[in-house]
Design an enzyme around this catalytic site. Structure first.
Site, PDB file in Angstrom:
ATOM      1  N   SER A   1     -27.057  -3.014  40.604  1.00  0.00           N
ATOM      2  CA  SER A   1     -28.337  -2.322  40.761  1.00  0.00           C
ATOM      3  C   SER A   1     -28.901  -2.555  42.158  1.00  0.00           C
ATOM      4  CB  SER A   1     -29.301  -2.793  39.662  1.00  0.00           C
ATOM      5  OG  SER A   1     -30.464  -2.020  39.647  1.00  0.00           O
TER       6      SER A   1
ATOM      7  N   ASP B   1     -23.154   0.012  39.457  1.00  0.00           N
ATOM      8  CA  ASP B   1     -24.244   0.961  39.218  1.00  0.00           C
ATOM      9  C   ASP B   1     -25.384   0.769  40.222  1.00  0.00           C
ATOM     10  OD1 ASP B   1     -24.723   3.231  37.642  1.00  0.00           O
ATOM     11  OD2 ASP B   1     -26.234   2.188  36.463  1.00  0.00           O
TER      12      ASP B   1
ATOM     13  N   HIS C   1     -27.294   1.089  32.181  1.00  0.00           N
ATOM     14  CA  HIS C   1     -27.306   0.452  33.501  1.00  0.00           C
ATOM     15  C   HIS C   1     -26.545  -0.874  33.476  1.00  0.00           C
ATOM     16  CE1 HIS C   1     -28.703   0.334  37.562  1.00  0.00           C
ATOM     17  NE2 HIS C   1     -29.623  -0.605  37.394  1.00  0.00           N
TER      18      HIS C   1
END
Length: 388
Positions: free
Chosen positions: A213, A241, A304
């Site tokens: 992230s 991600d 996620h």
């Protein structure tokens, strides 16, 4: 369903609050602008709605995820515009003296300030003959409350051929999202300082950076600034991600970019929602396709997190080939055999000479890899944990 929209509202609030705090304007204008952005994105989505047959093939997860993708696209536009205006500044600025590297072994955790990283590298449990994996987690996570740090340290200690080091960015990514996003470049610069110290002991060829992230963008900045300081590229950055909101190429926050390392591999598990959809690395994997919700996930938080869960499965010795992707333009074409190229492993054992976008199917529950052996992974349940 109201719970999932609550998640979106929370993200909008976290992104918007600094803008509201720092600027003086008519609130009606803000909401009208946001409405216009949402409507504009909605028109784009309506114009490209797939046929019923395609929807059926894509599955209900993707259909359920479309509203989140539309709203988060609007959030991304608003956030990017706010940051580009130059009027937002993070109220919590990264302090090099408050950031640490943490060496994690099966039984112990050793933490040292970035500026004293040489002490960490001289720790008796740090093996100079092994490679080094350095990991940065994402938004709202710290060194003490990160499931991804716990799991990745476990699987790497199970291999017993690397030194696993986590980055403790203190509270600089555990604050309002916009401030956290603004801090990624500065955190990366600080990590680069520690990397320079590390390369006095460990060859740069033995360093692998991983980020999830916001952590993916942090590691991109770390690799970029390490190059500025040394003229050398980190061999590999793995981006799990990489975050989408506020990060857009060519704007104030570009985030991770090709060229930040010799080789960048990316796993997209929530593309178009919390994660970026567009290719970001040398090789980009889309497990489950381009939809924002992979099998087994009914909210974007689950999606996620899947990226680091997928990657962790591949680290176990003997399970490196558990996710096999093919270079293609979509998951449907890959499943229909319209992309006849060779299948290649995603994750730990990805070939570093490959380029392009790769697609593969996944399972909706553990083990997530189609080629994973549930019995094998069960036998590894306690591997990498302290047995004292």
């Amino acid at each position: 369903m109201s719970y999932y929209y609550g998640q979106i509202c929370q993200i909008i609030f976290m992104i918007s609050l600094p803008y509201i705090c720092c600027l003086s304007f008519d609130f009606d204008d803000v909401f009208v602008s946001l409405k216009d952005v949402v409507i504009g994105n909605g028109k784009n989505v309506i114009s490209s709605i797939p046929t019923p047959d395609t929807l059926f093939r894509l599955g209900i997860n993707v259909v359920a995820g479309l509203p989140f993708e539309v709203v988060l696209s609007a959030v991304n536009v608003v956030c990017s515009a706010a940051i580009s205006s130059g009027t937002i500044r993070s109220r919590i600025t990264p302090d090099l003296n408050k950031m640490n590297f943490q060496l994690r072994t099966a039984c112990n955790k050793y933490e040292y300030p970035l500026l004293s990283s040489s002490e960490l590298w001289n720790n008796p449990e740090f093996d100079r003959n092994k490679s080094v994996v350095i990991y940065a987690s994402g938004f709202m996570s710290t060194i003490t409350n990160s499931s991804s740090i716990d799991e990745l340290s476990k699987v790497y200690n199970c291999r017993d051929d690397v030194n696993f080091v986590a980055v403790d960015a203190a509270n600089f990514v555990d604050t309002l999202y916009t401030w956290s996003a603004l801090n990624t470049d500065e955190i990366g610069k600080n990590i680069a300082v520690g990397l320079v110290e590390l390369t006095k002991i460990v060859p740069v060829e033995n360093i692998h950076l991983i980020g999830h992230s916001l952590g993916a963008h942090i590691m991109g900045a770390a690799g970029r600034n390490f190059y500025y300081q040394t003229g050398k590229l980190i061999p590999r950055i793995t981006a799990l991600d990489p975050a989408k909101p506020c990060f857009n190429e060519g704007q104030s926050l570009s985030g991770l970019m090709r060229g930040d390392a010799e080789f960048i591999d990316v796993i997209h598990s929530d593309p178009g929602a919390l994660g970026k959809r567009e290719p970001t690395g040398d090789i980009d994997f889309y497990p489950g396709g381009l939809g924002p919700l992979p099998k087994g996930c009914y909210d974007i938080g689950c999606a996620h997190a899947r990226s680091w869960q997928y990657y962790a499965e591949t680290v176990y010795q003997g399970n490196e080939m558990s996710y096999l992707g093919v270079r293609c333009t979509s998951l449907i074409q890959a499943e229909e055999g319209k992309c006849p190229g060779p299948k290649v492993p995603m994750g730990y054992a990805v070939p570093k000479y490959l380029k392009g976008n790769y697609f593969l199917d996944v399972n909706g529950e553990e083990p997530f890899g189609k080629q994973s052996d549930a019995g094998f992974l069960e036998s590894k349940k306690n591997c990498g944990t302290c047995q004292n």
